[in-house]
Design a protein around this motif. Structure first.
Motif, short mmCIF file in Angstrom:
data_model
loop_
_atom_site.label_atom_id
_atom_site.label_comp_id
_atom_site.label_asym_id
_atom_site.label_seq_id
_atom_site.Cartn_x
_atom_site.Cartn_y
_atom_site.Cartn_z
N ALA A 60 14.68 30.94 37.57
CA ALA A 60 16.03 31.22 37.05
C ALA A 60 16.33 30.35 35.84
O ALA A 60 16.81 30.85 34.81
N ASP A 99 16.87 31.73 32.11
CA ASP A 99 18.13 31.39 31.44
C ASP A 99 17.85 30.73 30.09
O ASP A 99 18.50 31.06 29.09
N GLU A 117 18.47 37.98 30.94
CA GLU A 117 19.30 38.27 32.11
C GLU A 117 18.42 38.58 33.30
O GLU A 117 17.36 39.22 33.15
N HIS A 118 18.85 38.15 34.49
CA HIS A 118 18.05 38.36 35.70
C HIS A 118 18.95 38.54 36.90
O HIS A 118 20.17 38.34 36.82
N SER A 119 18.36 38.90 38.01
CA SER A 119 19.08 39.19 39.24
C SER A 119 19.55 37.97 39.99
O SER A 119 20.39 38.07 40.89
N GLY A 120 19.01 36.81 39.67
CA GLY A 120 19.19 35.66 40.53
C GLY A 120 18.20 35.77 41.68
O GLY A 120 17.49 36.76 41.82
N GLU A 121 18.14 34.73 42.50
CA GLU A 121 17.16 34.69 43.57
C GLU A 121 17.51 35.69 44.67
O GLU A 121 18.66 35.84 45.04
N LYS A 122 16.47 36.38 45.18
CA LYS A 122 16.62 37.37 46.25
C LYS A 122 15.74 36.95 47.43
O LYS A 122 14.55 36.70 47.26
N ILE A 137 12.79 37.47 42.08
CA ILE A 137 13.78 37.51 41.01
C ILE A 137 13.38 38.67 40.10
O ILE A 137 12.19 38.93 39.91
#
Length: 186
Positions: free
Chosen positions: A97, A101, A106-111, A119
């Motif tokens: 992340a 950044d 842009e990314h999903s954040g941690e899943k 991610i």
């Protein structure tokens, strides 16, 4: 009739835009070494770039200098690719992340996927990319797939909706018992 037998993914080829956009993303962002290039032997108007995703296999990109970069999401209709996932270590995963950044991606954040962490983000042409890290190591002589197969059996028998740590731990124990024999009763 006898089934065909796959021995793993040989390579994946993606339609790219221009050469530099491909190099900047696949090597510059994802760190995949650019190992060679040649013309697309089926279309002389295209280049064919080859990248190593980290396991010695290949990701290849067809490029054409006249194709424009279009960041709109690639189609997800039936028969289309939804996303491509690449493996990363847990130590790299913990930094994803922040690194995305820092690059302004842009990314999903941690899943939390139960058996792995993920991610998601898009490449410059709108293809969804997943960077995933298993939360377990298989026992010696077994693969991640072996563990997941066993964990699935354990999960479904327990009536649980998805694979969690408890299923993985039990699966690893089952596989370890099969491989490591003992003369003791305990």
């Amino acid at each position: 009739m006898t089934k065909l037998q796959s021995q793993g993914v040989h390579h994946i080829t993606i339609m790219g835009a221009d050469r530099q956009t491909s190099i900047d993303f696949w090597e510059g962002v994802l760190g995949m070494p650019f190992v060679f290039e040649q013309p697309n032997l089926d279309n002389p108007d295209e280049g064919h770039l080859y990248f190593d995703p980290g396991d010695g296999r290949l990701i290849t990109i067809f490029t054409n200098e006249s194709r424009a970069v279009d960041p709109a999401r690639t189609p997800t209709n039936a028969g289309c690719v939804h996303h491509i996932a690449f493996a990363v270590s847990q130590s790299m995963y913990s930094q994803l992340a922040d690194r995305l950044d820092a690059k302004g991606i842009e990314h999903s954040g941690e899943k939390d996927r139960g058996f792995m962490n993920s991610i998601y983000f898009k490449d410059p042409l709108g293809l969804l990319i997943e960077l995933a890290s298993y939360r377990f190591e298989p026992p010696l002589g077994a693969t991640h797939t072996d563990v997941l197969f066993e964990a699935h059996q354990i999960r479904t028998k327990a009536g649980d909706a998805s694979i969690r740590d408890k299923h993985l731990a039990e699966a690893i124990e089952v596989l370890s018992r099969r491989r490591h024999r003992t003369l003791s009763d305990s």
